[in-house]
Design a protein around this motif. Sequence first.
Motif, PDB file in Angstrom:
ATOM      1  N   GLY A 199      12.944  58.581 -13.982  1.00 56.55           N
ATOM      2  CA  GLY A 199      14.008  57.607 -14.188  1.00 56.55           C
ATOM      3  C   GLY A 199      15.162  58.289 -14.911  1.00 56.55           C
ATOM      4  O   GLY A 199      14.944  59.061 -15.835  1.00 56.55           O
ATOM      5  N   VAL A 200      16.386  57.974 -14.469  1.00 56.44           N
ATOM      6  CA  VAL A 200      17.565  58.628 -15.039  1.00 56.44           C
ATOM      7  C   VAL A 200      18.619  57.584 -15.382  1.00 56.44           C
ATOM      8  O   VAL A 200      18.873  56.667 -14.604  1.00 56.44           O
ATOM      9  CB  VAL A 200      18.149  59.663 -14.049  1.00 56.44           C
ATOM     10  CG1 VAL A 200      19.424  60.281 -14.585  1.00 56.44           C
ATOM     11  CG2 VAL A 200      17.135  60.734 -13.717  1.00 56.44           C
ATOM     12  N   GLY A 201      19.228  57.744 -16.548  1.00 56.14           N
ATOM     13  CA  GLY A 201      20.356  56.913 -16.957  1.00 56.14           C
ATOM     14  C   GLY A 201      19.960  55.646 -17.670  1.00 56.14           C
ATOM     15  O   GLY A 201      19.271  54.808 -17.102  1.00 56.14           O
ATOM     16  N   ASN A 202      20.369  55.516 -18.918  1.00 57.83           N
ATOM     17  CA  ASN A 202      20.142  54.297 -19.707  1.00 57.83           C
ATOM     18  C   ASN A 202      18.692  53.817 -19.653  1.00 57.83           C
ATOM     19  O   ASN A 202      18.419  52.654 -19.376  1.00 57.83           O
ATOM     20  CB  ASN A 202      21.079  53.185 -19.234  1.00 57.83           C
ATOM     21  CG  ASN A 202      22.517  53.567 -19.416  1.00 57.83           C
ATOM     22  OD1 ASN A 202      22.929  53.932 -20.510  1.00 57.83           O
ATOM     23  ND2 ASN A 202      23.281  53.511 -18.343  1.00 57.83           N
ATOM     24  N   VAL A 203      17.773  54.718 -19.929  1.00 59.42           N
ATOM     25  CA  VAL A 203      16.347  54.405 -19.848  1.00 59.42           C
ATOM     26  C   VAL A 203      15.895  53.623 -21.081  1.00 59.42           C
ATOM     27  O   VAL A 203      16.240  53.974 -22.207  1.00 59.42           O
ATOM     28  CB  VAL A 203      15.513  55.699 -19.705  1.00 59.42           C
ATOM     29  CG1 VAL A 203      14.024  55.412 -19.812  1.00 59.42           C
ATOM     30  CG2 VAL A 203      15.842  56.397 -18.394  1.00 59.42           C
ATOM     31  N   SER A 204      15.138  52.560 -20.844  1.00 61.62           N
ATOM     32  CA  SER A 204      14.436  51.876 -21.936  1.00 61.62           C
ATOM     33  C   SER A 204      13.064  51.472 -21.428  1.00 61.62           C
ATOM     34  O   SER A 204      12.908  51.005 -20.311  1.00 61.62           O
ATOM     35  CB  SER A 204      15.214  50.661 -22.445  1.00 61.62           C
ATOM     36  OG  SER A 204      15.302  49.676 -21.458  1.00 61.62           O
ATOM     37  N   ILE A 205      12.060  51.714 -22.265  1.00 64.82           N
ATOM     38  CA  ILE A 205      10.670  51.394 -21.942  1.00 64.82           C
ATOM     39  C   ILE A 205      10.177  50.459 -23.036  1.00 64.82           C
ATOM     40  O   ILE A 205      10.139  50.833 -24.205  1.00 64.82           O
ATOM     41  CB  ILE A 205       9.795  52.660 -21.894  1.00 64.82           C
ATOM     42  CG1 ILE A 205      10.393  53.676 -20.921  1.00 64.82           C
ATOM     43  CG2 ILE A 205       8.361  52.308 -21.513  1.00 64.82           C
ATOM     44  CD1 ILE A 205       9.916  55.094 -21.132  1.00 64.82           C
ATOM     45  N   VAL A 206       9.815  49.248 -22.646  1.00 66.11           N
ATOM     46  CA  VAL A 206       9.399  48.224 -23.598  1.00 66.11           C
ATOM     47  C   VAL A 206       7.903  47.991 -23.449  1.00 66.11           C
ATOM     48  O   VAL A 206       7.407  47.747 -22.346  1.00 66.11           O
ATOM     49  CB  VAL A 206      10.170  46.901 -23.370  1.00 66.11           C
ATOM     50  CG1 VAL A 206       9.704  45.840 -24.343  1.00 66.11           C
ATOM     51  CG2 VAL A 206      11.667  47.128 -23.482  1.00 66.11           C
ATOM     52  N   SER A 207       7.191  48.075 -24.573  1.00 64.99           N
ATOM     53  CA  SER A 207       5.764  47.783 -24.614  1.00 64.99           C
ATOM     54  C   SER A 207       5.561  46.573 -25.527  1.00 64.99           C
ATOM     55  O   SER A 207       5.486  46.726 -26.750  1.00 64.99           O
ATOM     56  CB  SER A 207       4.990  48.989 -25.145  1.00 64.99           C
ATOM     57  OG  SER A 207       3.626  48.670 -25.274  1.00 64.99           O
ATOM     58  N   PRO A 208       5.495  45.360 -24.962  1.00 64.71           N
ATOM     59  CA  PRO A 208       5.388  44.159 -25.787  1.00 64.71           C
ATOM     60  C   PRO A 208       4.147  44.138 -26.681  1.00 64.71           C
ATOM     61  O   PRO A 208       4.211  43.672 -27.809  1.00 64.71           O
ATOM     62  CB  PRO A 208       5.331  43.027 -24.766  1.00 64.71           C
ATOM     63  CG  PRO A 208       5.830  43.588 -23.494  1.00 64.71           C
ATOM     64  CD  PRO A 208       5.546  45.054 -23.547  1.00 64.71           C
ATOM     65  N   GLU A 209       3.039  44.661 -26.184  1.00 63.33           N
ATOM     66  CA  GLU A 209       1.791  44.655 -26.952  1.00 63.33           C
ATOM     67  C   GLU A 209       1.944  45.411 -28.266  1.00 63.33           C
ATOM     68  O   GLU A 209       1.388  45.019 -29.291  1.00 63.33           O
ATOM     69  CB  GLU A 209       0.661  45.276 -26.118  1.00 63.33           C
ATOM     70  CG  GLU A 209      -0.668  45.306 -26.817  1.00 63.33           C
ATOM     71  CD  GLU A 209      -1.760  45.948 -25.983  1.00 63.33           C
ATOM     72  OE1 GLU A 209      -2.723  46.440 -26.582  1.00 63.33           O
ATOM     73  OE2 GLU A 209      -1.644  45.963 -24.745  1.00 63.33           O
TER      74      GLU A 209
END
Length: 185
Positions: free
Chosen positions: A91-101
Motif C-alpha cells: 500500500g502506498v500513500g497516506n497509509v493508516s492501519i487501525v486495529s480496534p481490538e
Amino acid sequence: VVQLFGNVRIVRDSVSLNSTYGLYYGDERKAEMPKGVQLTRGRMVLSSDQGRYWANEKRAEFYGSVHVVDSTSSTLSDSLTYYENEEKSIGVGNVSIVSPENHMTVFGDSVIHYEKRKYTVVPRRPRLMQIDSSESGVIDTLLVTGSFMEAFQDTASYFVARGRVEMARNDFSARCGDAVYFFKG
C-alpha cells in the motif's frame, strides 16, 4: 475488448471482483474496473475507486480511496498492489492501519504486508499511536516514531521500531536507536 455493464462479477479461485462496469482484455487476460471495485477473498474485503487484475500474473492493482477490512484490522491507502502467489500487499500513500481490538493505529507513507509470514513493514515515516486508559480511568496515549517499523504477529505480537526512535506516553518519554513493543494481538 469486452465491455461489461451492470452487476459485473469476476471469480477466480477464492477471489471475487465486483463492480458496476468493467473491461476485459481476453488476449492479456486482464480486467479493468474504472468505476469502483470490491474484491472479496475469504473474510477480507477491499474496496477502491478503480482496479485492475491480471489473471496470468495473479496480480491486482487498486487506486483511489483503497480500504481493506479483515478480521483484525482496517487499512486505508491511496493505492495498493496485491500479489496473489506471494500473498503480499503493498500500500502506498497516506497509509493508516487501525486495529480496534488494540486501540492502535499505525500511519506511514507506505506499507508492505506478507500474509503467510504474518509480517508487516512500514518502511518510511512510521508512526504508532495507541489510546488506552489507565486503571484510574485517565486516557493514556502512547506515541512511537522511528525511521522504519516492523510488526510481527505469531505466538507473540510485537512492533520493532528502528532508527531514531522516539516514544512518549503521559508520564514517560524516551529516545533510542531501536525499540520493541509487545502488544496483545
